[in-house]
Motif scaffolding. Structure first.
Motif, PDB file in Angstrom:
ATOM      1  N   VAL A  93      67.354  42.476 -41.518  1.00 44.23           N
ATOM      2  CA  VAL A  93      68.625  41.766 -40.744  1.00 44.23           C
ATOM      3  C   VAL A  93      67.917  41.262 -39.274  1.00 44.23           C
ATOM      4  CG1 VAL A  93      70.384  42.427 -41.789  1.00 44.23           C
ATOM      5  CG2 VAL A  93      69.348  43.892 -39.991  1.00 44.23           C
ATOM      6  N   GLN A  94      67.020  41.827 -38.667  1.00 40.25           N
ATOM      7  CA  GLN A  94      66.574  41.362 -37.371  1.00 40.25           C
ATOM      8  C   GLN A  94      65.455  40.621 -37.573  1.00 40.25           C
ATOM      9  OE1 GLN A  94      66.611  45.255 -35.711  1.00 40.25           O
ATOM     10  NE2 GLN A  94      67.741  44.402 -33.767  1.00 40.25           N
ATOM     11  N   SER A  95      64.838  39.729 -36.748  1.00 36.54           N
ATOM     12  CA  SER A  95      63.870  39.048 -36.727  1.00 36.54           C
ATOM     13  C   SER A  95      62.485  39.648 -36.197  1.00 36.54           C
ATOM     14  CB  SER A  95      63.933  37.567 -36.182  1.00 36.54           C
ATOM     15  OG  SER A  95      64.203  37.754 -34.481  1.00 36.54           O
ATOM     16  N   ILE A  96      62.552  40.901 -35.946  1.00 41.50           N
ATOM     17  CA  ILE A  96      61.381  41.647 -35.495  1.00 41.50           C
ATOM     18  C   ILE A  96      60.387  41.789 -36.621  1.00 41.50           C
ATOM     19  CG2 ILE A  96      61.999  42.842 -33.470  1.00 41.50           C
ATOM     20  CD1 ILE A  96      62.987  45.302 -35.065  1.00 41.50           C
ATOM     21  N   LYS A  97      59.118  41.890 -36.389  1.00 45.10           N
ATOM     22  CA  LYS A  97      58.073  42.055 -37.378  1.00 45.10           C
ATOM     23  C   LYS A  97      56.947  42.810 -36.732  1.00 45.10           C
ATOM     24  CE  LYS A  97      59.251  38.278 -40.019  1.00 45.10           C
ATOM     25  NZ  LYS A  97      60.413  37.507 -39.170  1.00 45.10           N
ATOM     26  N   ASN A  98      56.141  43.457 -37.807  1.00 46.63           N
ATOM     27  CA  ASN A  98      54.862  44.260 -37.215  1.00 46.63           C
ATOM     28  C   ASN A  98      55.166  45.218 -36.292  1.00 46.63           C
ATOM     29  OD1 ASN A  98      54.057  42.153 -39.103  1.00 46.63           O
ATOM     30  ND2 ASN A  98      52.233  41.725 -37.856  1.00 46.63           N
ATOM     31  N   VAL A  99      56.008  46.090 -36.251  1.00 48.73           N
ATOM     32  CA  VAL A  99      56.196  47.350 -35.444  1.00 48.73           C
ATOM     33  C   VAL A  99      55.190  48.426 -35.855  1.00 48.73           C
ATOM     34  CG1 VAL A  99      57.601  48.866 -34.184  1.00 48.73           C
ATOM     35  CG2 VAL A  99      58.499  46.448 -34.734  1.00 48.73           C
ATOM     36  N   LEU A 100      54.073  48.634 -34.984  1.00 51.98           N
ATOM     37  CA  LEU A 100      53.294  49.689 -35.735  1.00 51.98           C
ATOM     38  C   LEU A 100      53.003  50.701 -34.499  1.00 51.98           C
ATOM     39  CD1 LEU A 100      51.024  46.950 -37.241  1.00 51.98           C
ATOM     40  CD2 LEU A 100      52.001  48.883 -38.538  1.00 51.98           C
ATOM     41  N   ARG A 101      52.647  51.970 -34.759  1.00 51.22           N
ATOM     42  CA  ARG A 101      52.098  52.691 -33.716  1.00 51.22           C
ATOM     43  C   ARG A 101      50.680  53.230 -34.104  1.00 51.22           C
ATOM     44  NH1 ARG A 101      52.938  57.008 -37.515  1.00 51.22           N
ATOM     45  NH2 ARG A 101      51.296  58.319 -36.723  1.00 51.22           N
ATOM     46  N   GLU A 102      50.001  53.732 -33.039  1.00 54.16           N
ATOM     47  CA  GLU A 102      48.745  54.106 -33.274  1.00 54.16           C
ATOM     48  C   GLU A 102      48.409  55.139 -33.995  1.00 54.16           C
ATOM     49  OE1 GLU A 102      46.412  51.705 -32.535  1.00 54.16           O
ATOM     50  OE2 GLU A 102      47.878  50.568 -31.836  1.00 54.16           O
ATOM     51  N   ASP A 103      47.525  55.432 -34.541  1.00 57.69           N
ATOM     52  CA  ASP A 103      47.023  56.635 -35.275  1.00 57.69           C
ATOM     53  C   ASP A 103      46.818  58.000 -34.248  1.00 57.69           C
ATOM     54  OD1 ASP A 103      46.728  58.458 -37.433  1.00 57.69           O
ATOM     55  OD2 ASP A 103      44.709  57.749 -37.662  1.00 57.69           O
ATOM     56  N   LEU A 104      47.768  58.378 -33.690  1.00 56.41           N
ATOM     57  CA  LEU A 104      47.578  59.385 -32.629  1.00 56.41           C
ATOM     58  C   LEU A 104      48.466  60.701 -33.178  1.00 56.41           C
ATOM     59  CD1 LEU A 104      47.663  57.139 -29.420  1.00 56.41           C
ATOM     60  CD2 LEU A 104      45.647  58.341 -30.665  1.00 56.41           C
ATOM     61  N   LEU A 105      47.792  61.774 -32.883  1.00 54.85           N
ATOM     62  CA  LEU A 105      48.673  63.046 -33.110  1.00 54.85           C
ATOM     63  C   LEU A 105      49.489  63.560 -31.980  1.00 54.85           C
ATOM     64  CD1 LEU A 105      45.785  65.360 -34.671  1.00 54.85           C
ATOM     65  CD2 LEU A 105      47.715  64.119 -35.937  1.00 54.85           C
ATOM     66  N   GLN A 106      50.775  64.131 -32.385  1.00 55.75           N
ATOM     67  CA  GLN A 106      51.523  64.723 -31.159  1.00 55.75           C
ATOM     68  C   GLN A 106      51.830  66.161 -31.965  1.00 55.75           C
ATOM     69  OE1 GLN A 106      54.955  62.328 -30.135  1.00 55.75           O
ATOM     70  NE2 GLN A 106      53.596  60.788 -29.291  1.00 55.75           N
ATOM     71  N   GLU A 107      52.225  67.192 -30.963  1.00 61.17           N
ATOM     72  CA  GLU A 107      52.569  68.389 -31.526  1.00 61.17           C
ATOM     73  C   GLU A 107      53.912  68.360 -32.562  1.00 61.17           C
ATOM     74  OE1 GLU A 107      53.048  72.758 -29.544  1.00 61.17           O
ATOM     75  OE2 GLU A 107      51.936  71.094 -28.398  1.00 61.17           O
ATOM     76  N   SER A 108      53.666  69.030 -33.603  1.00 62.49           N
ATOM     77  CA  SER A 108      54.847  69.309 -34.659  1.00 62.49           C
ATOM     78  C   SER A 108      55.750  70.235 -33.925  1.00 62.49           C
ATOM     79  CB  SER A 108      54.051  69.563 -35.923  1.00 62.49           C
ATOM     80  OG  SER A 108      53.241  68.764 -36.380  1.00 62.49           O
ATOM     81  N   LEU A 109      56.864  70.477 -35.129  1.00 63.42           N
ATOM     82  CA  LEU A 109      57.933  71.740 -34.433  1.00 63.42           C
ATOM     83  C   LEU A 109      57.398  72.967 -34.891  1.00 63.42           C
ATOM     84  CD1 LEU A 109      60.949  70.085 -35.583  1.00 63.42           C
ATOM     85  CD2 LEU A 109      60.352  70.192 -33.231  1.00 63.42           C
ATOM     86  N   SER A 110      57.660  74.225 -34.340  1.00 57.67           N
ATOM     87  CA  SER A 110      57.257  75.149 -34.758  1.00 57.67           C
ATOM     88  C   SER A 110      58.040  75.516 -36.026  1.00 57.67           C
ATOM     89  CB  SER A 110      57.939  76.429 -33.629  1.00 57.67           C
ATOM     90  OG  SER A 110      59.282  76.596 -33.749  1.00 57.67           O
ATOM     91  N   GLN A 111      57.474  76.349 -36.977  1.00 52.55           N
ATOM     92  CA  GLN A 111      58.137  76.547 -38.219  1.00 52.55           C
ATOM     93  C   GLN A 111      59.479  77.205 -38.064  1.00 52.55           C
ATOM     94  OE1 GLN A 111      56.976  80.336 -40.406  1.00 52.55           O
ATOM     95  NE2 GLN A 111      55.869  78.933 -41.754  1.00 52.55           N
ATOM     96  N   GLU A 112      59.789  78.018 -37.193  1.00 53.39           N
ATOM     97  CA  GLU A 112      61.087  78.437 -36.767  1.00 53.39           C
ATOM     98  C   GLU A 112      62.154  77.367 -36.672  1.00 53.39           C
ATOM     99  OE1 GLU A 112      61.062  80.517 -33.161  1.00 53.39           O
ATOM    100  OE2 GLU A 112      62.916  81.639 -33.598  1.00 53.39           O
ATOM    101  N   LYS A 113      61.645  76.405 -35.926  1.00 48.53           N
ATOM    102  CA  LYS A 113      62.440  75.203 -35.345  1.00 48.53           C
ATOM    103  C   LYS A 113      62.595  74.539 -36.749  1.00 48.53           C
ATOM    104  CE  LYS A 113      63.395  74.331 -30.777  1.00 48.53           C
ATOM    105  NZ  LYS A 113      64.369  73.879 -30.143  1.00 48.53           N
ATOM    106  N   VAL A 114      61.702  74.144 -37.566  1.00 47.16           N
ATOM    107  CA  VAL A 114      61.998  73.228 -38.945  1.00 47.16           C
ATOM    108  C   VAL A 114      62.857  73.886 -39.786  1.00 47.16           C
ATOM    109  CG1 VAL A 114      60.572  72.419 -40.828  1.00 47.16           C
ATOM    110  CG2 VAL A 114      59.475  72.399 -38.827  1.00 47.16           C
ATOM    111  N   LEU A 115      62.847  75.101 -39.921  1.00 44.32           N
ATOM    112  CA  LEU A 115      63.810  75.921 -40.696  1.00 44.32           C
ATOM    113  C   LEU A 115      65.090  76.331 -40.223  1.00 44.32           C
ATOM    114  CD1 LEU A 115      60.821  78.527 -42.123  1.00 44.32           C
ATOM    115  CD2 LEU A 115      62.262  76.530 -43.295  1.00 44.32           C
ATOM    116  N   GLN A 116      65.466  75.948 -39.166  1.00 48.51           N
ATOM    117  CA  GLN A 116      66.555  76.322 -38.251  1.00 48.51           C
ATOM    118  C   GLN A 116      67.887  76.075 -38.975  1.00 48.51           C
ATOM    119  OE1 GLN A 116      66.166  75.982 -34.069  1.00 48.51           O
ATOM    120  NE2 GLN A 116      68.555  75.329 -33.917  1.00 48.51           N
TER     121      GLN A 116
END
Lengths: 94, 476
Positions: free
Chosen positions: A55-78
């Protein structure tokens, strides 16, 4: 186009909803009303119009292939209703 | 009546990007359950996906390497289904506008090259891993794999046998490894195949009802599942039955497949354009840049091995079947003056040892230059062929270079004529009949006596000198 109770049942099945007979009737009425509106739209000549991808006219929104820290297992399962050995535990589904 | 099979493959390959397709979690295999996850890949409300640029580039490379057309305009779609391997309740995939279309790869069949057409290649996200309790009534979910980028490569039904399917899969694997977009480890699930199979009377144009087989995660499974399903379908038809269009699950242990419950098979995915992701315009400049980045592909390498090194077609085929193997060969061949020997050693003893010891190329404990050196030792007559085989084994045991091994174990060829004559005298003394046999015209005792003398010298005798001395002695 008119839809039937069987269509409603199929839609409910794919959405994994259990409907009572009364609810099915009510949905049938609503869907048929909706379909009438869609049929009005269907009268518009769209032969010259490209199908809409977004619905919007934006195109090609991409991010670079970079790592960031994931959540802790505890948080994921919260929010998990049940868990065991770091995994989500759900009723058996094969 | 004779029947023929019509087979199409859907191959999923995990792309070897660092981060997932829509978030910045790692794509690394394994890890403690649910530790490679974030709000995006666990489908928390309010989160938005952001497409990884490398996913698009790798998928385009895969498309170019398989002769596909790259779509100038493409979008992503939601595939809706309820199964807890996807926490969002849908998978982001591509429906009507895949990134790559209309390609092909060539495979070798028994007597010809065959072109297997590729219908499409699209990008999508991988699902999580489910473990089903053996004794309890629960399933357990690990979402580490959720959101790892995948390409799905859909072939046309151009495949006619289990063997062709295996060749096709091997070719795809080699291509994806050569262009470095997927590690294609079937045992880790980074390459998986679904197979569509139908049978029809030989020569017919009509397509039979087809079944789909899922859960195939080794070349062996693909091969066995196809053989089994073709036989099953022919049996059903011959006994007057009808094939149901259904999805079947292959059980590798039992070696048979069984139909999945129809509920699981209710395929109404209600695709619609993904509202959280805008469409992609693929510019020609990007395609051209990626085309330039493509390395030499397996088929081209194979041709070069035939023309440049004079290798037989079959050898070239085997050597280019995986990137690691091909790179090892190339590195060795570059340093050696005897490329044919390099090829023979790699095709023969090296692959045998790797197989016996269940090793991969990366596990080889010595550099290619050591194999070059081993071949030089044979060519210069320092060691003989059978000793060289032992040295090669010791290289795998110890990682030491062949010169050291030969020195350490005293494996140089024995060329001293008087010593070898002594050995022969003893062998003849121990086998007095052989001399009479020889005189009666039985020339094959030569082979026997050489064997005995070799044994006595622990395989170290110079075979040429040994032969000469032996024949001279017998003629006397």
């Amino acid at each position: 186009m008119q839809i039937t109770i069987q269509d409603i049942e199929q839609i409910a099945l794919t959405a994994q909803l259990e409907l009572t007979a009364e609810e099915k009737e009510r949905q049938l009425e609503k869907f048929n009303k909706l379909f009438q509106d869609v049929e009005v739209l269907a009268q518009v000549d769209t032969s010259e119009i490209e199908p809409l991808a977004h619905v919007q006219s934006i195109k090609n929104v991409l991010r670079e292939d970079l790592l960031q820290e994931s959540l802790s297992q505890e948080k994921v399962l919260q929010n998990a209703p049940d868990q065991e050995e770091g995994m989500f535990k759900v009723p058996k589904i094969i | 009546m004779n029947y023929e099979a019509v087979i199409g493959l859907e191959v999923h390959a995990e792309l070897s990007t660092k981060s997932k397709i829509y978030c910045s979690c790692t794509t690394e295999f394994g890890g403690e359950p649910n530790t490679h996850c974030c709000p995006v890949c666990t489908g928390m409300p309010g989160t938005l996906p952001a497409l990884n640029r490398k996913t698009v580039e790798y998928a385009i490379k895969a498309g170019l390497a398989t002769n596909c057309t790259i779509s100038p305009f493409t979008k992503q779609d939601r595939k809706n289904y309820f199964y807890p391997d996807l926490p969002k309740g849908y998978q982001i995939s591509q429906y009507d506008l895949p990134l790559c279309k209309d390609g092909f790869v060539e495979i070798e069949t028994e007597n010809e090259k065959k072109r297997i057409r590729i219908n499409r290649i699209h990008i999508e996200e991988d699902a999580g891993k489910l473990l089903h309790g053996e004794e309890d009534n629960n399933s357990y979910i690990d979402y580490n794999r959720t959101g790892v980028p995948l390409i799905e490569i859909v072939s046309e039904p151009d495949i006619s046998s289990a063997r062709e399917a295996k060749s096709y899969l091997e070719k795809l694997k080699a291509i994806l490894q050569f262009i470095n977009v997927s590690d294609c480890k079937m045992e880790e699930g980074s390459l998986r195949a679904d197979v569509n199979i139908s049978v029809r009377p030989k020569g017919s144009n009509h397509l039979g009802e087809r079944t789909e087989m899922k859960n195939l995660n080794s070349f062996r499974s693909v091969y066995r599942a196809i053989e089994s399903e073709i036989a099953r379908q022919i049996h059903v038809i011959k006994s007057g039955g009808k094939i149901n269009q259904e999805t079947r699950r292959w059980d590798e242990n039992k070696g048979e497949s069984y139909p999945m419950r129809s509920k699981e098979d209710a395929q109404d995915y209600r695709y619609f354009p993904e509202p959280d992701l805008p469409p992609l315009i693929i510019k020609n400049e990007l395609v051209e840049r990626l085309k330039k980045e493509l390395p030499e592909l397996p088929d081209a390498r194979k041709q070069r091995y035939v023309s440049e090194y004079g290798l037989p077609e079959y050898d070239a085929q085997v050597l280019t079947s995986s990137k690691e193997l091909s790179d090892f060969f190339e590195e060795t061949a570059k340093q050696s003056t005897n490329v044919k020997a390099v090829s023979n050693w790699i095709m023969g003893d090296m692959l045998r040892i790797l197989n016996e010891r269940n090793l991969e190329i990366v596990d080889i404990p010595f550099p290619p230059s050591y194999l070059v050196r081993l071949i030089t030792l044979i060519d210069k007559g320092v060691i003989n062929g059978s000793t060289a085989k032992n040295v090669f084994d010791l290289m795998f045991d110890t990682g030491k270079d062949p010169d050291n091994i030969v020195k350490e174990h005293g494996l140089e060829m024995l060329k001293d004529q008087s010593f070898l004559l002594e050995v022969i005298e003893k062998v003849i003394r121990d086998n007095p009949n052989s001399l009479d046999d020889y005189k009666k015209g039985q020339k094959k005792v030569i082979g026997f006596l050489v064997g005995q003398a070799m044994k006595a010298t622990k395989g170290k005798a110079d075979p040429q000198i040994l032969n000469q001395i032996l024949i001279k002695r017998l003629e006397d």
